[in-house]
Design an enzyme around this catalytic site. Structure first.
Site, short mmCIF file in Angstrom:
data_model
loop_
_atom_site.label_atom_id
_atom_site.label_comp_id
_atom_site.label_asym_id
_atom_site.label_seq_id
_atom_site.Cartn_x
_atom_site.Cartn_y
_atom_site.Cartn_z
N ASP A 85 0.86 -1.18 0.00
CA ASP A 85 0.00 0.00 0.00
C ASP A 85 0.89 1.22 0.00
O ASP A 85 1.97 1.22 0.60
CB ASP A 85 -0.98 0.00 1.18
CG ASP A 85 -0.29 -0.03 2.54
OD1 ASP A 85 -0.03 1.04 3.09
OD2 ASP A 85 -0.02 -1.14 3.04
N ASP A 174 -9.75 3.57 6.04
CA ASP A 174 -8.65 3.48 7.01
C ASP A 174 -9.07 4.14 8.31
O ASP A 174 -9.18 5.36 8.41
CB ASP A 174 -7.43 4.19 6.41
CG ASP A 174 -6.19 4.14 7.32
OD1 ASP A 174 -6.30 3.66 8.45
OD2 ASP A 174 -5.13 4.60 6.87
N GLU A 176 -7.87 4.55 12.07
CA GLU A 176 -6.77 4.35 13.02
C GLU A 176 -6.63 5.57 13.92
O GLU A 176 -7.45 6.48 13.88
CB GLU A 176 -5.47 4.04 12.28
CG GLU A 176 -5.00 5.08 11.28
CD GLU A 176 -3.74 4.63 10.54
OE1 GLU A 176 -2.65 4.74 11.15
OE2 GLU A 176 -3.84 4.18 9.37
#
Length: 286
Positions: A85, A174, A176
């Site tokens: 990624d 994503d 986080e």
């Protein structure tokens, strides 16, 4: 000298009522002004100030540690596909080098919040595709800056779409640690879960696909209360830098993608798809 007759209005009381009415009218006017009631009801954090430093795992490494990454033993997965990624911090990626080393899929950061697009996106997204890889795009979430629906829409409009060409993976969200402040973005566990539901529903309405979710078990436990709301639908992309994917967040019986290192060759972040190439193609095809 005035005399108050029976049944006459009491002027002091009427004056107080008038003042109260004026105050209520002023309050109503203020509440209707931009930047007052609207801001109180839907106040958001500032837009990200360094989105180029935020990528999948940037905050995982910071909060959970970044072990020197080496490929896990070949026997750790019965069948797997190597992937990477990337985001703007990788710049122009040497896709031919990665292809020759065995990398066969890639996720590319497209957007963050509703204000940032990856300036290297075209080279990374198209370059991985042109070399022969299966590729997908991901969105770095900032749930305190705008709604899930707004961010999913921005993502789809700026590279996060999907097509059934056999080489495009569903978008990924994503989730986080917050790079700008409170770990859980100042939201309750229920608030974060609802934000994600909003994002996923909007993405599916726009593309027809259920998106992948990138998150660590530690963050998930801390910020969602270890919610089981997504495990049955959204494929899991889990970061854990070591020899195994380790404990998974609640709701998932297996991971789909494992980010096993942040210090791999050429680009840093390397992943393993949990299955053979035909299963990766099936995920792309939907």
């Amino acid at each position: 000298m005035s005399v108050l007759r029976s049944g006459s209005p009491h002027r002091p009381a009427r004056s107080l009522a008038t003042v109260a009415g004026v105050l209520l009218a002023v309050l109503a006017l203020l509440l209707g002004l931009p930047g007052t009631a609207g801001a109180t009801a839907g106040r958001h954090a500032p837009e990200p100030s360094h989105p180029g430093q935020d990528w999948a795992g940037s905050q995982i490494a910071r909060h959970e540690g970044s072990a020197a990454g080496i490929a896990p033993p070949a026997s750790s997965l019965a069948a797997s596909v190597e992937g990477v990624d990337v985001s703007s911090h990788n710049g122009s990626v040497a896709w031919s080098t990665l292809w020759n080393s065995g990398v066969r899929f890639a996720y590319v950061k497209a957007t963050e919040s509703t204000s940032y697009t990856n300036p290297s996106f075209a080279q990374q997204y198209n370059g991985s595709y042109n070399i022969g890889m299966i590729r997908g795009a991901y969105h770095f979430a900032t749930p305190d800056t705008s709604s899930g629906a707004a961010q999913a829409t921005y993502f789809v409009n700026h590279g996060g779409g999907w097509s059934r060409d056999g080489r495009t993976l569903p978008g990924a969200l994503d989730m986080e640690y917050n790079p700008y402040g409170a770990t859980c973005y100042g939201l309750s566990a229920a608030g974060l879960v609802n934000w994600m539901k909003d994002w996923f529903a909007t993405y599916k309405a726009r593309t027809g696909r259920d998106a992948v979710i990138y998150t660590s078990t530690s963050w998930w436990k801390q910020c969602t209360g270890n919610s089981t709301a997504f495990g049955a639908v959204n494929p899991l992309w889990v970061p854990r830098y070591g020899s195994s994917a380790g404990e998974l967040p609640a709701g998932w019986g297996f991971h789909t993608i494992w980010q096993y290192t942040s210090t791999g060759p050429t680009v840093g972040d390397h992943n393993r798809f949990n299955g053979a190439m035909d299963r990766l193609r099936a995920l792309a095809n939907g």
